[in-house]
Design a protein around this motif. Structure first.
Motif, PDB file in Angstrom:
ATOM      1  N   ILE A 362     140.434 -18.951  -3.086  1.00  0.00           N
ATOM      2  CA  ILE A 362     139.170 -18.620  -3.205  1.00  0.00           C
ATOM      3  C   ILE A 362     138.769 -17.875  -4.330  1.00  0.00           C
ATOM      4  O   ILE A 362     137.444 -16.928  -4.238  1.00  0.00           O
ATOM      5  CB  ILE A 362     139.118 -18.384  -1.394  1.00  0.00           C
ATOM      6  CG1 ILE A 362     139.568 -19.411  -0.609  1.00  0.00           C
ATOM      7  CG2 ILE A 362     138.256 -17.296  -1.097  1.00  0.00           C
ATOM      8  CD1 ILE A 362     139.564 -18.842   0.955  1.00  0.00           C
ATOM      9  N   SER A 363     138.903 -16.146  -4.411  1.00  0.00           N
ATOM     10  CA  SER A 363     138.772 -15.628  -5.606  1.00  0.00           C
ATOM     11  C   SER A 363     137.918 -15.831  -5.932  1.00  0.00           C
ATOM     12  O   SER A 363     137.379 -15.615  -7.051  1.00  0.00           O
ATOM     13  CB  SER A 363     140.245 -13.830  -5.505  1.00  0.00           C
ATOM     14  OG  SER A 363     141.557 -14.691  -5.967  1.00  0.00           O
ATOM     15  N   ASN A 364     138.675 -17.039  -6.771  1.00  0.00           N
ATOM     16  CA  ASN A 364     138.439 -17.863  -7.710  1.00  0.00           C
ATOM     17  C   ASN A 364     136.888 -18.925  -8.151  1.00  0.00           C
ATOM     18  O   ASN A 364     136.458 -19.341  -9.073  1.00  0.00           O
ATOM     19  CB  ASN A 364     139.195 -18.644  -8.974  1.00  0.00           C
ATOM     20  CG  ASN A 364     140.339 -18.127  -9.694  1.00  0.00           C
ATOM     21  OD1 ASN A 364     140.413 -16.615  -9.557  1.00  0.00           O
ATOM     22  ND2 ASN A 364     141.964 -18.607  -8.799  1.00  0.00           N
ATOM     23  N   LEU A 365     136.743 -18.452  -6.498  1.00  0.00           N
ATOM     24  CA  LEU A 365     134.963 -19.638  -6.129  1.00  0.00           C
ATOM     25  C   LEU A 365     133.887 -18.233  -6.102  1.00  0.00           C
ATOM     26  O   LEU A 365     134.156 -17.453  -4.926  1.00  0.00           O
ATOM     27  CB  LEU A 365     135.069 -20.304  -5.464  1.00  0.00           C
ATOM     28  CG  LEU A 365     136.243 -21.205  -5.513  1.00  0.00           C
ATOM     29  CD1 LEU A 365     136.199 -21.928  -3.973  1.00  0.00           C
ATOM     30  CD2 LEU A 365     136.063 -22.692  -6.583  1.00  0.00           C
ATOM     31  N   PRO A 366     132.542 -18.185  -6.687  1.00  0.00           N
ATOM     32  CA  PRO A 366     131.719 -17.224  -6.739  1.00  0.00           C
ATOM     33  C   PRO A 366     130.760 -17.893  -5.231  1.00  0.00           C
ATOM     34  O   PRO A 366     129.732 -17.516  -5.469  1.00  0.00           O
ATOM     35  CB  PRO A 366     130.612 -17.494  -8.005  1.00  0.00           C
ATOM     36  CG  PRO A 366     131.160 -19.330  -8.380  1.00  0.00           C
ATOM     37  CD  PRO A 366     132.653 -19.373  -7.904  1.00  0.00           C
ATOM     38  N   ILE A 367     131.507 -17.536  -4.467  1.00  0.00           N
ATOM     39  CA  ILE A 367     130.824 -17.320  -3.183  1.00  0.00           C
ATOM     40  C   ILE A 367     131.369 -17.000  -2.146  1.00  0.00           C
ATOM     41  O   ILE A 367     132.542 -16.480  -2.104  1.00  0.00           O
ATOM     42  CB  ILE A 367     130.555 -19.239  -3.013  1.00  0.00           C
ATOM     43  CG1 ILE A 367     132.172 -20.290  -2.326  1.00  0.00           C
ATOM     44  CG2 ILE A 367     129.621 -20.141  -3.647  1.00  0.00           C
ATOM     45  CD1 ILE A 367     131.725 -21.348  -2.608  1.00  0.00           C
ATOM     46  N   ASP A 368     131.182 -16.608  -0.809  1.00  0.00           N
ATOM     47  CA  ASP A 368     131.573 -16.417   0.557  1.00  0.00           C
ATOM     48  C   ASP A 368     132.533 -16.986   0.567  1.00  0.00           C
ATOM     49  O   ASP A 368     133.089 -17.784   0.256  1.00  0.00           O
ATOM     50  CB  ASP A 368     130.866 -16.207   1.647  1.00  0.00           C
ATOM     51  CG  ASP A 368     131.398 -15.666   3.414  1.00  0.00           C
ATOM     52  OD1 ASP A 368     131.377 -14.734   2.756  1.00  0.00           O
ATOM     53  OD2 ASP A 368     132.193 -16.424   3.123  1.00  0.00           O
ATOM     54  N   ALA A 370     134.773 -17.463   3.319  1.00  0.00           N
ATOM     55  CA  ALA A 370     134.785 -18.585   4.814  1.00  0.00           C
ATOM     56  C   ALA A 370     134.193 -19.733   3.364  1.00  0.00           C
ATOM     57  O   ALA A 370     134.282 -20.821   4.003  1.00  0.00           O
ATOM     58  CB  ALA A 370     134.498 -17.838   5.472  1.00  0.00           C
ATOM     59  N   ILE A 371     133.101 -19.583   3.697  1.00  0.00           N
ATOM     60  CA  ILE A 371     132.474 -20.431   2.498  1.00  0.00           C
ATOM     61  C   ILE A 371     133.322 -21.214   2.052  1.00  0.00           C
ATOM     62  O   ILE A 371     133.406 -22.538   1.635  1.00  0.00           O
ATOM     63  CB  ILE A 371     131.140 -20.262   2.010  1.00  0.00           C
ATOM     64  CG1 ILE A 371     130.054 -20.182   3.262  1.00  0.00           C
ATOM     65  CG2 ILE A 371     130.452 -21.730   0.993  1.00  0.00           C
ATOM     66  CD1 ILE A 371     129.835 -20.859   4.087  1.00  0.00           C
ATOM     67  N   ALA A 372     134.509 -20.374   0.507  1.00  0.00           N
ATOM     68  CA  ALA A 372     135.235 -21.402  -0.550  1.00  0.00           C
ATOM     69  C   ALA A 372     136.024 -22.367   0.772  1.00  0.00           C
ATOM     70  O   ALA A 372     136.631 -22.893  -0.198  1.00  0.00           O
ATOM     71  CB  ALA A 372     135.384 -20.349  -0.939  1.00  0.00           C
ATOM     72  N   ARG A 373     136.937 -21.492   1.417  1.00  0.00           N
ATOM     73  CA  ARG A 373     137.853 -22.238   2.396  1.00  0.00           C
ATOM     74  C   ARG A 373     136.692 -23.370   2.991  1.00  0.00           C
ATOM     75  O   ARG A 373     137.513 -24.683   2.780  1.00  0.00           O
ATOM     76  CB  ARG A 373     138.266 -20.724   3.723  1.00  0.00           C
ATOM     77  CG  ARG A 373     139.127 -21.724   3.846  1.00  0.00           C
ATOM     78  CD  ARG A 373     139.694 -21.324   5.338  1.00  0.00           C
ATOM     79  NE  ARG A 373     140.644 -21.042   6.193  1.00  0.00           N
ATOM     80  CZ  ARG A 373     140.665 -22.675   6.783  1.00  0.00           C
ATOM     81  NH1 ARG A 373     139.552 -22.968   7.951  1.00  0.00           N
ATOM     82  NH2 ARG A 373     142.086 -22.505   7.081  1.00  0.00           N
ATOM     83  N   MET A 374     135.979 -23.215   3.059  1.00  0.00           N
ATOM     84  CA  MET A 374     135.141 -24.910   4.013  1.00  0.00           C
ATOM     85  C   MET A 374     134.779 -25.697   3.102  1.00  0.00           C
ATOM     86  O   MET A 374     135.659 -26.934   3.045  1.00  0.00           O
ATOM     87  CB  MET A 374     133.828 -24.410   4.259  1.00  0.00           C
ATOM     88  CG  MET A 374     133.206 -25.613   4.839  1.00  0.00           C
ATOM     89  SD  MET A 374     131.322 -25.269   5.146  1.00  0.00           S
ATOM     90  CE  MET A 374     130.327 -24.557   3.115  1.00  0.00           C
ATOM     91  N   LEU A 375     134.419 -25.446   1.190  1.00  0.00           N
ATOM     92  CA  LEU A 375     134.748 -25.795  -0.030  1.00  0.00           C
ATOM     93  C   LEU A 375     136.077 -26.752   0.457  1.00  0.00           C
ATOM     94  O   LEU A 375     136.359 -28.243  -0.685  1.00  0.00           O
ATOM     95  CB  LEU A 375     134.249 -25.238  -0.982  1.00  0.00           C
ATOM     96  CG  LEU A 375     133.333 -25.671  -2.497  1.00  0.00           C
ATOM     97  CD1 LEU A 375     132.536 -26.924  -1.676  1.00  0.00           C
ATOM     98  CD2 LEU A 375     133.607 -25.011  -2.757  1.00  0.00           C
ATOM     99  N   LEU A 376     136.829 -26.738   0.109  1.00  0.00           N
ATOM    100  CA  LEU A 376     138.458 -26.544  -0.611  1.00  0.00           C
ATOM    101  C   LEU A 376     138.688 -27.918   0.895  1.00  0.00           C
ATOM    102  O   LEU A 376     139.716 -28.557   0.627  1.00  0.00           O
ATOM    103  CB  LEU A 376     138.830 -25.672  -0.235  1.00  0.00           C
ATOM    104  CG  LEU A 376     139.303 -24.316  -1.589  1.00  0.00           C
ATOM    105  CD1 LEU A 376     140.045 -23.439  -1.439  1.00  0.00           C
ATOM    106  CD2 LEU A 376     139.444 -24.930  -2.449  1.00  0.00           C
ATOM    107  N   LEU A 377     138.838 -27.446   1.736  1.00  0.00           N
ATOM    108  CA  LEU A 377     138.635 -28.299   3.176  1.00  0.00           C
ATOM    109  C   LEU A 377     137.834 -29.448   2.933  1.00  0.00           C
ATOM    110  O   LEU A 377     138.356 -30.618   3.048  1.00  0.00           O
ATOM    111  CB  LEU A 377     138.719 -27.647   4.373  1.00  0.00           C
ATOM    112  CG  LEU A 377     138.949 -28.243   5.589  1.00  0.00           C
ATOM    113  CD1 LEU A 377     140.217 -28.665   5.739  1.00  0.00           C
ATOM    114  CD2 LEU A 377     138.529 -27.725   7.112  1.00  0.00           C
ATOM    115  N   GLY A 378     136.501 -29.266   2.291  1.00  0.00           N
ATOM    116  CA  GLY A 378     135.954 -30.685   2.151  1.00  0.00           C
ATOM    117  C   GLY A 378     136.811 -31.310   0.955  1.00  0.00           C
ATOM    118  O   GLY A 378     136.766 -32.748   1.060  1.00  0.00           O
ATOM    119  N   CYS A 379     137.072 -30.733   0.240  1.00  0.00           N
ATOM    120  CA  CYS A 379     138.678 -31.231  -0.343  1.00  0.00           C
ATOM    121  C   CYS A 379     139.597 -32.008  -0.116  1.00  0.00           C
ATOM    122  O   CYS A 379     139.860 -33.605  -0.327  1.00  0.00           O
ATOM    123  CB  CYS A 379     138.843 -30.944  -1.451  1.00  0.00           C
ATOM    124  SG  CYS A 379     137.523 -29.988  -3.221  1.00  0.00           S
TER     125      CYS A 379
END
Length: 742
Positions: A362-368, A370-379
């Motif tokens: 998550i720290s490698n994604l330039p967003i909040d 919780a939003i980064a976790r949502m993005l990974l769960l979308g994958c």
């Protein structure tokens, strides 16, 4: 002069009240420090019972002791002396007020011993400082513009106001002014909600014999430079967002600007010709201003900052951030660390915290986070395309704008894209805009944006952020190169991408989206007034009037209103409002919302509660049946049902979501299955984080497919019910005899 005197009157009373409050805090701080010094020395602290007595006879003694204590603080450079400069600034402001000549009897006050004394019962009517300042700005702006026109000068009068409401009010007042001439004076609002095309017009030089009156927020303070400004009118106010970590609530407050901002504003005038600056505040108010604006680290959420800190050190996030030039409060850091722990991004170690595998990704994604976790769960759930758009919209400004006086029309247009989710409105608008860009010329796209009150520049920025996030996911290995086409800022997912197999499943996407806002769950109060919701921290909140899900009164002849919502932010203005909300079904709440599911406490049923009363999340046949009333007061981690709470439903509830939402069902195994599926989904995410470039296990694929199918079936069933209700309503209104009643 009347308006100026009234404004000074309001400012003087505000200064007096703030000085009294700060002096009271300083006396209390003096007492605490004295007790602490005595305890450190092993002595018994001495204090009298009337130490805090505010009688007039004790004022001078208190001031003398306070001054003596301040001198001691200066000599010892104690850690808690950071509050003294504010007291000194306010006293200086009062001294300047003493030197100022009186403007009418209404603006004069008595001072004693260097203190400003104002009757606490003084009434100002219904007008506050902001309202009086708006009236004065309008009067001065039209007067200056008319005088400059008489001198055959052309240019701009730049007016600084705190927010959009004040800009609209000033616009109406200027138009009604007796000195306003529509042919020679051009009113131009400058605000982030104004379309970019209209914002660009402020840079066009004024024509001969005309003046521009620009009504702006602090956007014109440093972000833009307008060359032909002849006069600046500074109201001395700014609308600033502050964040309360305990309630996770943002509030937009109108506050005084800093002295640095005042200097910056005055420098906007006289760049190409002699200019002037009119400050609508006294020398005392200027002296009381803070030297600099409040640092952002002290007034925003710190989850992202704490996550990056944990990536750099394991010696404690709190300890590291306390060394900053302007350190945030310990409570704000503590709440941010707690939320990161609930996300699974960090875990405690002996001397502090360290990143988990999920947290490092998550720290490698330039967003909040919780939003980064949502993005990974979308994958993981194979619905990445809409989740990408949602994540990008959270990092971009809202593409929808509201023209002045057209709030209702703008809301109707936004609702035409989606009627129960502000976020889905943005996603569908982006899809339409992207299709138009691919198949039509720019002029067609521009007209479409103008007709739908959509900023094409904001859409282009959203597309850029979206491509950047997709590139980051490719680098991390979550998205395969074969699922993409294009490069750099033009990279998009292929229409047949495997990771996009469930992108047309709206119910699944809304559930995944709820994981990006785990703490932001709200429920409609079944026993409260219409439109009243409650959250984990607020008993009475409402959907923001600009949202597509907002209703002023219960609608008739349509499907029942949603009971559950996830929202982007909770703001405090005239009331507590929930912005950017999305309606959820009970299944989506149980599967995706919140942080943690625990076993529910046993609650005895009332003897008066009927045995057949339905309060479960699902019926035995799997149909939606939620009649749980969540009107529950709470204190810390304890959940105490109120007398109005549906004790029968709570007694049947097996699980508790985030310690305030009961989850139950008439079917004994339903909740176990939903909880197990939720845990399996989290395990699939953790496995993907550990091995991003490997294909997921077959068992994880089966779980994801089953969840997607379940949500699709539930969604289709609700659609059929709504169509049947609409048909029934039409038959009833036409005088027919409906065969079935819902």
């Amino acid at each position: 002069r009347r308006l100026a005197a009234e404004l000074l009157h309001v400012q003087d009373i505000s200064l007096a009240r703030e000085l009294e409050e700060v002096e009271a805090e300083s006396r209390a701080s003096m007492q605490i420090e004295r007790i602490a010094d005595a305890e450190d020395a092993g002595e018994q602290p001495e204090f009298s019972e009337d130490e805090y007595d505010d009688d007039e006879d004790d004022v001078n003694d208190e001031d003398d002791s306070l001054n003596a204590w301040e001198d001691k603080m200066k000599n010892e450079s104690r850690k808690h002396s950071h509050g003294r400069p504010r007291l000194q600034a306010l006293r200086k402001a009062v001294a300047l007020k003493n030197d100022r000549s009186e403007i009418g009897k209404q603006g004069s006050y008595g001072f004693g011993g260097g203190k400003m004394r104002v009757n606490k019962n003084t009434k100002l009517g219904d007008r506050d400082q902001s309202e009086v300042a708006v009236n004065l700005v309008a009067e001065i702006a039209t007067h200056i513009a008319s005088k400059e026109i008489e001198k055959n000068r052309r240019g701009t009068v730049l007016c600084f106001l705190p927010g959009w409401d004040e800009i609209k009010a000033a616009t109406e007042l200027i138009r009604k002014s007796a000195t306003y001439n529509e042919d020679t004076m051009k009113i131009m609002p400058l605000h982030s909600s104004v379309p970019q095309e209209e914002q660009q017009s402020v840079f066009t030089p004024a024509k001969e014999g005309t003046m521009k009156i620009i009504l702006s927020t602090n956007i014109a303070e440093s972000s833009v430079t307008i060359d032909d400004v002849l006069s600046v009118i500074d109201a001395g106010l700014v609308r600033e967002m502050s964040y309360n970590a305990e309630s996770a609530m943002s509030s937009m407050e109108t506050v005084l600007i800093s002295s640095a901002s005042a200097t910056q504003r005055s420098g906007r005038a006289g760049r190409v010709a002699p200019g002037s600056c009119f400050r609508l505040y006294s020398r005392g108010v200027h002296a009381s201003m803070a030297e600099r604006p409040t640092p952002e680290i002290q007034r925003t959420a710190l989850e992202a900052t704490c996550l990056q800190t944990a990536a750099m050190t394991e010696n404690g996030i709190q300890r590291f951030l306390s060394k900053a030039l302007d350190p945030p409060s310990e409570d704000t850091v503590m709440y941010a660390v707690d939320r990161l722990a609930k996300l699974g991004a960090i875990q405690p170690v002996e001397n502090g915290e360290k990143l988990t595998a999920l947290g490092r990704t998550i720290s490698n994604l330039p967003i909040d986070p919780a939003i980064a976790r949502m993005l990974l769960l979308g994958c993981v759930t194979k619905c990445l395309d809409p989740v990408l758009t949602a994540a990008a919209s959270y990092s971009s400004r809202d593409p929808f704008y509201t023209p002045p006086g057209m709030r209702d029309e703008a809301r109707v247009i936004r609702k035409s894209f989606h009627d129960s989710s502000d976020l889905l409105s943005v996603c569908r608008a982006w899809e339409q805009c992207n299709d138009l860009f691919s198949n039509r010329d720019y002029e067609t796209v521009r007209r479409w944006g103008s007709d739908n009150f959509i900023s094409i520049a904001a859409m282009s920025n959203l597309t850029s952020v979206r491509s950047q996030l997709l590139n980051d996911l490719v680098k991390l290995g979550f998205v395969s190169e074969r699922d993409c086409e294009g490069y750099g800022q033009r990279r998009v997912l292929r229409y047949d991408a495997e990771i996009n197999a469930n992108s047309d499943n709206e119910a699944l996407f809304k559930g995944v989206m709820a994981t990006g806002l785990p703490s932001n769950l709200a429920a409609r109060r079944s026993l409260g007034a219409f439109g009243t919701l409650r959250t984990r921290t607020e008993s009475h909140a409402g959907l923001h009037p600009s949202g597509v899900a907002f209703h002023r009164k219960p609608p008739r002849g349509v499907a029942p209103l949603p009971k559950w919502f996830v929202y982007r932010e909770m703001v405090l203005s005239s009331s507590v409002f929930l912005r950017d909300s999305t309606a959820l079904s009970p299944e989506q709440v149980a599967m995706f919302a919140g942080h943690q599911i625990s076993f529910a406490p046993k609650i005895e049923e009332d003897q008066n509660d009927g045995a057949g009363r339905d309060g479960g999340l699902l019926n035995a046949d799997g149909s939606v049946n939620v009649t749980m009333d969540i009107d529950m007061p709470f204190d810390g981690d304890d959940v105490v049902p109120s007398s109005r709470f549906d004790r029968s439903a709570a007694g049947r509830a097996k699980f508790l979501l985030d310690e305030w939402v009961f989850l139950g069902s008439n079917c004994e195994d339903t909740m176990d299955l939903l909880r197990d599926a939720r845990e399996e989904l989290n395990m699939a995410l953790n496995w993907r984080v550990m091995y991003p470039r490997k294909p997921p296990p077959e068992s994880s694929e089966e779980i994801v497919d089953a969840i997607a199918l379940m949500l699709r079936i539930v969604d289709e069933r609700e659609r059929r019910k709504n169509r049947s209700r609409a048909r029934f309503t039409r038959q009833e209104s036409s005088g027919g005899s409906p065969r079935r009643k819902f």
